[in-house]
Design a protein around this motif. Structure first.
Motif, PDB file in Angstrom:
ATOM      1  N   UNK A  97      32.507  33.111 159.571  1.00  6.87           N
ATOM      2  CA  UNK A  97      32.051  34.491 159.661  1.00  6.87           C
ATOM      3  C   UNK A  97      30.600  34.591 159.222  1.00  6.87           C
ATOM      4  N   UNK A  98      29.846  35.431 159.902  1.00  6.85           N
ATOM      5  CA  UNK A  98      28.505  35.767 159.453  1.00  6.85           C
ATOM      6  C   UNK A  98      28.566  37.171 158.861  1.00  6.85           C
ATOM      7  N   UNK A  99      28.212  37.284 157.590  1.00  5.92           N
ATOM      8  CA  UNK A  99      28.266  38.557 156.874  1.00  5.92           C
ATOM      9  C   UNK A  99      26.871  39.152 156.754  1.00  5.92           C
ATOM     10  N   UNK A 100      26.793  40.457 156.986  1.00  2.00           N
ATOM     11  CA  UNK A 100      25.558  41.214 156.734  1.00  2.00           C
ATOM     12  C   UNK A 100      25.913  42.303 155.729  1.00  2.00           C
ATOM     13  N   UNK A 101      25.384  42.166 154.540  1.00  2.00           N
ATOM     14  CA  UNK A 101      25.727  43.082 153.461  1.00  2.00           C
ATOM     15  C   UNK A 101      24.501  43.916 153.123  1.00  2.00           C
ATOM     16  N   UNK A 102      24.542  45.194 153.450  1.00  2.00           N
ATOM     17  CA  UNK A 102      23.451  46.087 153.079  1.00  2.00           C
ATOM     18  C   UNK A 102      23.670  46.530 151.644  1.00  2.00           C
ATOM     19  N   UNK A 103      22.656  46.346 150.824  1.00  5.92           N
ATOM     20  CA  UNK A 103      22.809  46.526 149.379  1.00  5.92           C
ATOM     21  C   UNK A 103      21.728  47.461 148.836  1.00  5.92           C
ATOM     22  N   UNK A 104      22.036  48.045 147.693  1.00  5.60           N
ATOM     23  CA  UNK A 104      20.990  48.705 146.922  1.00  5.60           C
ATOM     24  C   UNK A 104      20.003  47.632 146.467  1.00  5.60           C
ATOM     25  N   UNK A 105      18.688  47.915 146.503  1.00  6.71           N
ATOM     26  CA  UNK A 105      17.699  46.867 146.198  1.00  6.71           C
ATOM     27  C   UNK A 105      17.903  46.186 144.853  1.00  6.71           C
ATOM     28  N   UNK A 106      18.412  46.899 143.859  1.00 13.98           N
ATOM     29  CA  UNK A 106      18.565  46.288 142.542  1.00 13.98           C
ATOM     30  C   UNK A 106      19.818  45.429 142.428  1.00 13.98           C
ATOM     31  N   UNK A 107      20.614  45.368 143.502  1.00 13.85           N
ATOM     32  CA  UNK A 107      21.836  44.576 143.437  1.00 13.85           C
ATOM     33  C   UNK A 107      21.870  43.392 144.373  1.00 13.85           C
ATOM     34  N   UNK A 108      20.949  43.342 145.347  1.00 16.23           N
ATOM     35  CA  UNK A 108      21.014  42.325 146.386  1.00 16.23           C
ATOM     36  C   UNK A 108      20.885  40.911 145.828  1.00 16.23           C
ATOM     37  N   UNK A 109      19.969  40.706 144.889  1.00 14.08           N
ATOM     38  CA  UNK A 109      19.733  39.363 144.368  1.00 14.08           C
ATOM     39  C   UNK A 109      20.966  38.836 143.630  1.00 14.08           C
ATOM     40  N   UNK A 110      21.593  39.672 142.824  1.00 15.70           N
ATOM     41  CA  UNK A 110      22.780  39.244 142.078  1.00 15.70           C
ATOM     42  C   UNK A 110      23.943  38.963 143.022  1.00 15.70           C
ATOM     43  N   UNK A 111      24.085  39.778 144.060  1.00 18.91           N
ATOM     44  CA  UNK A 111      25.175  39.577 145.022  1.00 18.91           C
ATOM     45  C   UNK A 111      24.967  38.276 145.791  1.00 18.91           C
ATOM     46  N   UNK A 112      23.722  38.010 146.203  1.00 20.11           N
ATOM     47  CA  UNK A 112      23.429  36.761 146.905  1.00 20.11           C
ATOM     48  C   UNK A 112      23.721  35.555 146.019  1.00 20.11           C
ATOM     49  N   UNK A 113      23.352  35.645 144.734  1.00 18.55           N
ATOM     50  CA  UNK A 113      23.614  34.545 143.819  1.00 18.55           C
ATOM     51  C   UNK A 113      25.096  34.295 143.613  1.00 18.55           C
ATOM     52  N   UNK A 114      25.879  35.381 143.514  1.00 18.13           N
ATOM     53  CA  UNK A 114      27.326  35.231 143.332  1.00 18.13           C
ATOM     54  C   UNK A 114      27.968  34.589 144.561  1.00 18.13           C
ATOM     55  N   UNK A 115      27.535  34.993 145.742  1.00 16.37           N
ATOM     56  CA  UNK A 115      28.055  34.388 146.964  1.00 16.37           C
ATOM     57  C   UNK A 115      27.646  32.919 147.065  1.00 16.37           C
TER      58      UNK A 115
END
Length: 336
Positions: free
Chosen positions: A76-94
């Motif tokens: 699967x290719x995921x596209x996750x639209x995030x609040x700017x202050x959360x994108x970096x942490x979400x990318x790191x967790x993934x």
């Protein structure tokens, strides 16, 4: 040209030997340094020294990769639209998950793009239906199933850019042992193969004694099984490197829409473009996802407005340049 600009141009120029070495390793990531040295016309010590330098500074890593398309497993290719202050942490967790790859921040840092390959249907449902919808700062989720690979995976991208000649390529290209070719091993990874594959996922150049220790098998058994897995296409040895090593500094995700009848011709045409590092058919609003890599922004514009724009059957292109690549094949600080 001013002196500062001249200095910048010099710094940006790729080292010709590094590019040759990368292409050699792309052709056969487990090739002995002596074999690479003979083809490149240098000493074994020169190859070993340059390889170790690239590995030590984080610019290069060689790992085994499961070919999920050959294995018949969902991707699967995921596209996750995030609040700017959360994108970096979400990318790191993934990125810390073992079932993800190709993670980047795009769209000005408000979108995380991620390829996920769940091992089981339970893992898939847990990620797509439970964890991600409940994750704070994610405001929109698009999950597009990957249907067919046009280019990428075991197809080495440096075959489009590398400086090696046909004779050098033929001499370096990995060939399965005759025993593995005769066996015509099925495209599957057995439970008893997992320690072997796991060790190679950490280090694709692990020696046979190291693999023997990791698996508890005899060295001859390890050699036979590894040859069979590679010959079947279940796994392949891939290289992960910083794009700056080959003079390419800009990457972008392309979400392409075509008419259904044009899907296959457009995908095959993209596979031949030097700018395309990966292209796959996907299910969703767009039907092709591709990764373009160019020297700079003007080169990206030239590709979008020229070669891609003139491609018959392309109806719409959404472009999302990478701000930062978080994970390629493995999770570690990655140099563009």
């Amino acid at each position: 040209m001013g002196s500062a600009a001249m200095e910048s141009a010099t710094l940006d120029a790729p080292d010709p030997f590094d590019v040759k070495l990368l292409q050699a390793l792309e052709l056969d990531g487990r090739a002995p340094f002596s074999k690479i040295a003979a083809v490149l016309g240098v000493s074994d010590q020169t190859v070993a020294r340059r390889y170790r330098r690239l590995v030590s500074d984080g610019s290069l890593r060689i790992v085994a990769v499961r070919d999920h398309e050959k294995l018949g497993q969902d991707q699967w290719m995921l596209r996750l639209r995030c609040a700017p202050d959360g994108a970096d942490a979400i990318a790191g967790a993934l990125a810390r998950r073992p079932d993800t790859s190709w993670i980047g921040l795009t769209s000005g840092g408000t979108e995380v793009v991620c390829c996920t390959r769940p091992r089981t249907r339970t893992d898939q449902d847990e990620l797509l239906l439970a964890k991600l919808p409940r994750t704070p700062h994610i405001v929109d989720i698009r999950a597009q199933q990957m249907l067919h690979r046009f280019f990428g995976g075991p197809d080495g991208w440096l075959m489009k850019h590398g400086p090696l000649g046909d004779d050098q390529i033929a001499a370096l290209r990995a060939k399965p042992p005759a025993s593995a070719a005769r066996a015509k091993a099925p495209q599957r990874i057995e439970p008893e193969d997992e320690p072997l594959v796991a060790a190679l996922e950490q280090d694709g150049r692990a020696t046979y004694p190291e693999l023997q220790q990791a698996t508890g098998r005899s060295e001859s058994a390890v050699k036979r099984r590894l040859a069979a897995l590679i010959a079947s296409g279940a796994i392949y040895i891939d290289i992960e490197y910083a794009n700056a090593l080959i003079g390419l500094h800009v990457g972008a995700m392309l979400w392409i829409t075509t008419a259904p009848r044009a899907l296959d011709p457009v995908g095959k045409a993209l596979a031949s473009h030097p700018e395309i590092a990966h292209a796959t058919a996907v299910a969703g609003p767009s039907n092709i996802m591709a990764t373009a890599v160019t020297r700079d922004i003007p080169a990206l514009y030239a590709y979008l407005s020229g070669k891609l724009g003139r491609l018959e059957g392309v109806q719409h292109v959404e472009t999302a340049p990478y701000m930062r690549r978080v994970k390629q094949l493995t999770y570690r600080p990655y140099l563009r």
